[in-house]
Scaffold this active site. Structure first.
Site, PDB file in Angstrom:
ATOM      1  N   TYR A  36       0.832  -1.191   0.000  1.00  0.00           N
ATOM      2  CA  TYR A  36       0.000   0.000   0.000  1.00  0.00           C
ATOM      3  C   TYR A  36       0.877   1.255   0.000  1.00  0.00           C
ATOM      4  CZ  TYR A  36      -3.656  -3.296   1.516  1.00  0.00           C
ATOM      5  OH  TYR A  36      -4.520  -4.357   1.628  1.00  0.00           O
ATOM      6  N   HIS A  91       0.169 -11.878   1.138  1.00  0.00           N
ATOM      7  CA  HIS A  91      -0.855 -11.041   0.494  1.00  0.00           C
ATOM      8  C   HIS A  91      -1.685 -11.812  -0.530  1.00  0.00           C
ATOM      9  CE1 HIS A  91      -1.630  -6.493  -0.254  1.00  0.00           C
ATOM     10  NE2 HIS A  91      -2.735  -7.186  -0.392  1.00  0.00           N
TER      11      HIS A  91
END
Length: 281
Positions: free
Chosen positions: A57, A115
């Site tokens: 992010y 992830h």
């Protein structure tokens, strides 16, 4: 602002917050960093102490924003972060985590996730997680975007049965995981973390959501969040950049959906009738 926050029990018996704050897309514009940090800090002050982030992010800048919001309150928080698949070798997982710890300005991550599944063999990633747990740098490990077959493969590995959570794309418009993945995880007390709980806003114009919201004096977003929060073992991580949005998200905690509401949502957003591929954004 005092509210009773729902909690989820992880496989090892630890009780953790079920409703928190997401940070996907934070850190992408440096001009927004102050506002993003202020929003997270306000959420913490209001009791939203579950914070979800990732090295991906904002290329790590979201983790730095979390660090700014967490100053002086780290011990109150349950911080989740994630390693990218291309970093997820045994050595690479450890190194990625250490970079995240530095950005987060903390000595441990409460829940560290893969992830999504990439080309690195899963035993290598798990070996990295095991080392990080032994060294006290992470407290729990988990996965993200794993379907049923992936989960079964993971838990079959040595140490894989300790998986604490699977973070998936799940909301009223993405109910496929209800067919087998969510029941399978629930039987094993593996928490489900629902990301994009309002489908990045795309579902909010639906008439069924508006009608239920009107009956309760709520908003469509609050209805969608309340539908998730009522489910056993469900962690929900909406994002908010502004105080008004944060206040709206928290209003979902005050909304009790009744049987008629749930039936109307099932008609508008039917549950799955067959197994489907797990979605991902």
């Amino acid at each position: 602002m005092t509210r009773q926050f729902p909690r989820v029990t992880l496989p090892d018996g630890e009780s953790v917050p079920a409703f928190g704050q997401g940070t996907w897309h934070m850190g992408e514009n440096r001009n927004d960093a102050d506002e993003e940090a202020a929003s997270l800090k306000l959420g913490i002050e209001w009791g939203m102490t579950l914070i979800d982030t990732a090295e991906m992010y904002g290329s790590g800048r979201a983790e730095e924003i979390v660090a700014r919001a967490a100053v002086g309150r780290r011990d109150e928080l349950f911080i989740v972060s994630k390693v990218l698949p291309h970093n997820a070798s045994a050595k690479g997982t450890v190194e990625a985590c250490e970079r995240s710890l530095k950005r987060l300005k903390t000595d441990r991550i409460d829940l560290y996730l893969l992830h999504w599944r990439g080309s690195v063999p899963l035993p290598e990633t798990l070996a990295g997680f095991d080392r990080l747990q032994r060294d006290g740098k992470i407290r729990h490990h988990g996965v993200s975007n794993f379907g049923s077959d992936d989960m079964q493969e993971w838990v079959a590995l040595a140490g894989g049965g300790a998986v604490a959570a699977n973070q998936i794309l799940y909301n009223l418009t993405r109910r496929g995981p209800e067919w087998d993945l969510i029941p399978w995880c629930r039987e094993r007390q593996i928490a489900i973390m629902a990301y994009s709980p309002i489908e990045q806003g795309r579902m909010l114009g639906h008439k069924a959501l508006a009608a239920i919201a009107d009956r309760h004096g709520a908003t469509p977003s609050q209805v969608a969040l309340a539908w998730l929060l009522r489910q056993e073992g469900m962690m929900v991580i909406p994002k908010a950049r502004r105080a008004a949005h944060l206040r709206e998200n928290m209003g979902a905690l005050d909304l009790d959906l009744d049987a008629a509401d749930l039936a109307a949502l099932d008609r508008a957003f039917p549950p799955p009738k067959t197994r489907s591929t797990l979605g991902m954004l």
